[in-house]
Design a protein around this motif. Structure first.
Motif, PDB file in Angstrom:
ATOM      1  N   PRO A 189       0.812  -1.226   0.000  1.00  0.00           N
ATOM      2  CA  PRO A 189       0.000   0.000   0.000  1.00  0.00           C
ATOM      3  C   PRO A 189       0.843   1.273   0.000  1.00  0.00           C
ATOM      4  O   PRO A 189       0.529   2.223  -0.727  1.00  0.00           O
ATOM      5  CB  PRO A 189      -0.826  -0.128   1.288  1.00  0.00           C
ATOM      6  N   LEU A 190       1.924   1.311   0.791  1.00  0.00           N
ATOM      7  CA  LEU A 190       2.769   2.508   0.812  1.00  0.00           C
ATOM      8  C   LEU A 190       3.397   2.771  -0.551  1.00  0.00           C
ATOM      9  O   LEU A 190       3.480   3.927  -0.997  1.00  0.00           O
ATOM     10  CB  LEU A 190       3.872   2.357   1.862  1.00  0.00           C
ATOM     11  N   ALA A 191       3.844   1.709  -1.228  1.00  0.00           N
ATOM     12  CA  ALA A 191       4.406   1.871  -2.569  1.00  0.00           C
ATOM     13  C   ALA A 191       3.352   2.431  -3.521  1.00  0.00           C
ATOM     14  O   ALA A 191       3.644   3.295  -4.366  1.00  0.00           O
ATOM     15  CB  ALA A 191       4.942   0.535  -3.083  1.00  0.00           C
ATOM     16  N   HIS A 192       2.127   1.942  -3.389  1.00  0.00           N
ATOM     17  CA  HIS A 192       1.042   2.437  -4.248  1.00  0.00           C
ATOM     18  C   HIS A 192       0.737   3.897  -3.933  1.00  0.00           C
ATOM     19  O   HIS A 192       0.586   4.713  -4.861  1.00  0.00           O
ATOM     20  CB  HIS A 192      -0.208   1.578  -4.045  1.00  0.00           C
ATOM     21  N   TRP A 193       0.624   4.239  -2.670  1.00  0.00           N
ATOM     22  CA  TRP A 193       0.340   5.619  -2.280  1.00  0.00           C
ATOM     23  C   TRP A 193       1.350   6.596  -2.862  1.00  0.00           C
ATOM     24  O   TRP A 193       0.997   7.681  -3.307  1.00  0.00           O
ATOM     25  CB  TRP A 193       0.406   5.781  -0.760  1.00  0.00           C
ATOM     26  N   GLY A 218      12.687   6.669   0.707  1.00  0.00           N
ATOM     27  CA  GLY A 218      12.823   7.111   2.088  1.00  0.00           C
ATOM     28  C   GLY A 218      11.556   6.865   2.879  1.00  0.00           C
ATOM     29  O   GLY A 218      11.594   6.447   4.041  1.00  0.00           O
ATOM     30  N   THR A 219      10.417   7.093   2.233  1.00  0.00           N
ATOM     31  CA  THR A 219       9.117   6.857   2.865  1.00  0.00           C
ATOM     32  C   THR A 219       8.723   5.392   2.764  1.00  0.00           C
ATOM     33  O   THR A 219       8.432   4.732   3.762  1.00  0.00           O
ATOM     34  CB  THR A 219       8.028   7.708   2.165  1.00  0.00           C
ATOM     35  N   VAL A 220       8.742   4.872   1.558  1.00  0.00           N
ATOM     36  CA  VAL A 220       8.231   3.527   1.281  1.00  0.00           C
ATOM     37  C   VAL A 220       9.089   2.449   1.933  1.00  0.00           C
ATOM     38  O   VAL A 220       8.573   1.494   2.514  1.00  0.00           O
ATOM     39  CB  VAL A 220       8.158   3.283  -0.243  1.00  0.00           C
ATOM     40  N   VAL A 221      10.402   2.607   1.874  1.00  0.00           N
ATOM     41  CA  VAL A 221      11.315   1.580   2.373  1.00  0.00           C
ATOM     42  C   VAL A 221      11.739   1.862   3.817  1.00  0.00           C
ATOM     43  O   VAL A 221      11.457   1.086   4.732  1.00  0.00           O
ATOM     44  CB  VAL A 221      12.557   1.459   1.467  1.00  0.00           C
ATOM     45  N   HIS A 222      12.410   2.986   4.032  1.00  0.00           N
ATOM     46  CA  HIS A 222      13.093   3.194   5.311  1.00  0.00           C
ATOM     47  C   HIS A 222      12.167   3.613   6.445  1.00  0.00           C
ATOM     48  O   HIS A 222      12.297   3.122   7.570  1.00  0.00           O
ATOM     49  CB  HIS A 222      14.235   4.182   5.121  1.00  0.00           C
ATOM     50  N   MET A 223      11.236   4.497   6.174  1.00  0.00           N
ATOM     51  CA  MET A 223      10.310   4.862   7.241  1.00  0.00           C
ATOM     52  C   MET A 223       9.381   3.703   7.592  1.00  0.00           C
ATOM     53  O   MET A 223       9.071   3.475   8.763  1.00  0.00           O
ATOM     54  CB  MET A 223       9.510   6.108   6.858  1.00  0.00           C
ATOM     55  N   SER A 224       8.937   2.965   6.589  1.00  0.00           N
ATOM     56  CA  SER A 224       8.051   1.830   6.883  1.00  0.00           C
ATOM     57  C   SER A 224       8.791   0.788   7.720  1.00  0.00           C
ATOM     58  O   SER A 224       8.270   0.281   8.723  1.00  0.00           O
ATOM     59  CB  SER A 224       7.522   1.202   5.587  1.00  0.00           C
ATOM     60  N   ALA A 225      10.038   0.470   7.340  1.00  0.00           N
ATOM     61  CA  ALA A 225      10.821  -0.496   8.113  1.00  0.00           C
ATOM     62  C   ALA A 225      11.199   0.056   9.477  1.00  0.00           C
ATOM     63  O   ALA A 225      11.149  -0.656  10.494  1.00  0.00           O
ATOM     64  CB  ALA A 225      12.079  -0.881   7.336  1.00  0.00           C
TER      65      ALA A 225
END
Length: 450
Positions: free
Chosen positions: A173-177, A196-203
């Motif tokens: 979902p984050l990748a789609h957003w 930065g948002t999709v990968v690092h902040m989510s992790a």
């Protein structure tokens, strides 16, 4: 039926289903394809995949000797699990046609089992299948990043279940957003060049959730002595090398933008590594190999969302201040009850958030006028971009943190997360895998377990 046989049956069922999927077309559309871009993106995808083994060495070197194998395997097995998941439904959820026009998630039927991927129109100047596999490498490393949080403390089968749930319900979902043209953050104008948002902040915020969920209240945390500092150095080198594909590859073409992202990536990492050990020295600590390595990775994390939107001098600023901020958070975390074993939250969660905000401050259309939705606050005084990024920051933090807490609870109910005290004593290498870094120790471990 034993629960342990269920995953095997599921994989066999998926494999059988794949045989009956529609055949690929004999003629694949190549009109408008650029061979230079294709060559660069093939190389970039390979570079990004190399980052996951690099992460395995980076984390494995920091852990004690009785947990090296399981810590490294958690990164390697993500390459298998997420690759299969991505083919079946992950890519569709992230980059499929927007489901319901709400900008929240892709239609899982769009590219189910990679149907229509090979005969789809080009993605810019490269085949869609190449873009899909480039993005797969991002999907692989994201859950692998979280492993540094629960190193030594999680059952292997529970880890597998968690990364499947995380990939489906948080990452996709984050990748789609953020990256799909129909995603609501994309439409807001949020800039995230390479994750930065999709990968690092989510992790990173999933790591914060795990460190809270798995902490032992009232117990004193035992310090970890790194088993192999050269492993950490090797892992850092592989990550730094692979990150050129991560960031420069996100230009999706072999041109000036890729070159600019390549340069900002190296500059931020170099500045951050130096800033970390210099900040340690200013606080009376000795400059350490691990300190430089952690700082360099924080710089890579922080520049990721900004790599294709800021100037090279700006990347120097981003790397320096991201390292100092993360260093302060690491020091603060050490005084709390949080059990983030390898500081994933301070390095990836905080580092990613700093990078996202720095993008809102320093992005400039002079670098990337085609894709930049506005100049940063420090470029021309415009507040639009930084306000958008502040709003997105709150949304992403809340979604990643709360969503991960829920998924951890669901995983725990299905398969207990924590290893037992006895298993922790002998180490996860032996208790989870029947292996050990030093095979001669097997007899002693068997006696301890008995």
């Amino acid at each position: 039926m034993k629960k342990s046989i269920v995953p095997l049956i599921l994989l066999i069922a998926i494999s059988v289903l794949a045989v009956f999927m529609p055949a690929i077309p004999t003629a694949i559309n190549t009109e408008g394809m650029n061979s230079g871009d294709v060559a660069w993106m093939l190389a970039a995808a390979a570079l990004v995949l190399l980052m996951t083994p690099g992460l395995a060495y980076f984390y494995g070197g920091m852990i004690d000797t009785k947990n090296i194998i399981t810590t490294m395997l958690q990164s390697f097995v993500a390459m298998g699990v997420i690759s299969v998941l991505w083919i079946v439904v992950g890519f569709s959820l992230a980059f499929g046609e927007d489901l319901g026009g709400m900008g929240l998630v892709g239609d899982p039927s769009t590219y189910f089992m990679f149907n229509r991927v090979l005969d789809a129109p080009l993605f810019g100047t490269i085949p869609l299948v190449l873009f899909a596999f480039f993005q797969l490498k991002f999907a692989i490393i994201t859950p692998a990043l979280i492993t540094g949080t629960f190193a030594e403390r999680i059952r292997f089968k529970s880890y597998i279940l968690f990364i499947v749930l995380f990939s489906l319900f948080i990452y996709a979902p984050l990748a789609h957003w953020t990256w799909h043209s129909g995603g609501f953050l994309f439409k807001m104008g949020v800039l995230d060049f390479a994750g930065g948002t999709v990968v690092h902040m989510s992790a990173g915020f999933a790591a914060l959730a795990a460190s809270i969920y798995l902490r032992n209240k009232g117990e004193t945390k035992s310090p970890i002595s790194p088993a192999n500092v050269p492993f950490v150095l090797l892992g850092t080198g592989l990550l730094w090398f692979g990150w050129f594909g991560f960031n420069a590859g996100s230009a999706l073409s072999a041109g000036a933008l890729a070159a600019s992202a390549f340069a900002t990536t190296n500059t931020a990492s170099a500045a951050a590594g130096l800033a970390w050990i210099l900040f340690d020295a200013a606080r009376g600590k000795k400059p350490s190999a691990i300190g430089f390595c952690i700082g360099a990775v924080v710089g890579l994390v922080a520049i990721t969302p900004a790599a294709g939107f800021v100037t090279i001098p700006s990347s120097l600023f981003i790397g320096t201040f991201a390292a100092i901020i993360s260093n302060v958070v690491v020091h603060w975390k050490s005084k709390t009850s949080l059990e983030d074993t390898l500081d994933v939250f301070p390095c990836h969660g905080v580092g990613g958030a700093v990078g996202m905000l720095m993008t809102g401050l320093l992005a400039t259309q002079a670098v990337n006028g085609a894709n930049t939705t506005g100049n940063g606050l420090l470029i021309d005084g415009s507040t639009n971009l930084i306000v958008i990024h502040l709003i997105a920051l709150v949304i992403v933090v809340a979604f990643s943190f709360v969503g991960s807490l829920i998924l951890l609870k669901i995983t725990d109910l299905i398969s207990p997360l924590r290893v037992t005290a006895e298993e922790m004593k002998v180490g996860s290498d032996y208790s989870q895998h029947g292996e050990n870094l030093f095979p001669a120790d097997f007899s002693n471990l068997k006696e301890e377990v008995a």
